[in-house]
Design a protein around this motif. Structure first.
Motif, PDB file in Angstrom:
ATOM      1  N   ASP A 201       0.836  -1.214   0.000  1.00  0.00           N
ATOM      2  CA  ASP A 201       0.000   0.000   0.000  1.00  0.00           C
ATOM      3  C   ASP A 201       0.863   1.253   0.000  1.00  0.00           C
ATOM      4  OD1 ASP A 201      -2.318  -1.451  -0.072  1.00  0.00           O
ATOM      5  OD2 ASP A 201      -2.754  -1.244   2.070  1.00  0.00           O
ATOM      6  N   ARG A 202       1.917   1.260   0.808  1.00  0.00           N
ATOM      7  CA  ARG A 202       2.796   2.442   0.873  1.00  0.00           C
ATOM      8  C   ARG A 202       3.535   2.683  -0.434  1.00  0.00           C
ATOM      9  NH1 ARG A 202       5.840   2.310   6.739  1.00  0.00           N
ATOM     10  NH2 ARG A 202       3.963   2.160   8.003  1.00  0.00           N
ATOM     11  N   LYS A 203       3.889   1.599  -1.123  1.00  0.00           N
ATOM     12  CA  LYS A 203       4.652   1.710  -2.366  1.00  0.00           C
ATOM     13  C   LYS A 203       3.769   1.710  -3.609  1.00  0.00           C
ATOM     14  CE  LYS A 203       8.616   2.179  -0.697  1.00  0.00           C
ATOM     15  NZ  LYS A 203       9.416   3.364  -0.981  1.00  0.00           N
ATOM     16  N   SER A 204       2.476   1.535  -3.436  1.00  0.00           N
ATOM     17  CA  SER A 204       1.508   1.504  -4.545  1.00  0.00           C
ATOM     18  C   SER A 204       1.865   0.433  -5.578  1.00  0.00           C
ATOM     19  CB  SER A 204       1.413   2.879  -5.218  1.00  0.00           C
ATOM     20  OG  SER A 204       0.991   3.842  -4.295  1.00  0.00           O
ATOM     21  N   VAL A 205       2.126  -0.757  -5.096  1.00  0.00           N
ATOM     22  CA  VAL A 205       2.398  -1.891  -5.973  1.00  0.00           C
ATOM     23  C   VAL A 205       1.420  -3.019  -5.640  1.00  0.00           C
ATOM     24  CG1 VAL A 205       4.841  -1.371  -6.307  1.00  0.00           C
ATOM     25  CG2 VAL A 205       4.159  -2.836  -4.431  1.00  0.00           C
ATOM     26  N   GLU A 206       1.220  -3.897  -6.601  1.00  0.00           N
ATOM     27  CA  GLU A 206       0.332  -5.041  -6.389  1.00  0.00           C
ATOM     28  C   GLU A 206       0.983  -6.051  -5.446  1.00  0.00           C
ATOM     29  OE1 GLU A 206      -2.754  -5.780  -7.573  1.00  0.00           O
ATOM     30  OE2 GLU A 206      -2.861  -3.748  -8.392  1.00  0.00           O
TER      31      GLU A 206
END
Length: 105
Positions: free
Chosen positions: A58-63
């Motif tokens: 969530d913090r890195k905006s990755v799946e």
């Protein structure tokens, strides 16, 4: 205990021979191979690692499905806890982006 009786003392026991209690919380660092930063997470030793993994994604905006989390060369499963994975306070987990595809047509 009688007078003169030796009490076993070691790394797992305190001066009175009582087993030491490990802290209930652990601080883990997740090394970010995307940007080279370390993110700090504090969690209970009995909490499953999927909470840390989801928070990182969530913090890195990755799946979530595109990341692998590795500790000492072994992939961590999301259902494991820090105690089951032998993680200690201050350990570093490596977050690795998985690249798929690339085959010739």
């Amino acid at each position: 205990m009688g007078i003169g009786r030796r009490v076993p003392v070691g790394p797992q026991r305190n001066i009175l021979g009582v087993p030491k209690q490990r802290p209930s919380h652990i601080t883990l660092f997740v090394h970010d191979h995307l940007g080279g930063n370390d993110l700090v997470f504090r969690m209970k030793r009995s909490t499953q690692l999927w909470r840390l993994m989801i928070a990182y994604c969530d913090r890195k905006s990755v799946e979530f499905n595109s990341m692998r989390f590795v500790y000492e060369g072994v992939r961590l499963l999301s259902s494991q806890t820090p105690d089951e994975s032998d993680l200690e306070n201050g350990d570093v987990i490596h977050a690795i982006l998985v690249l798929r595809g690339g085959g010739a047509p």
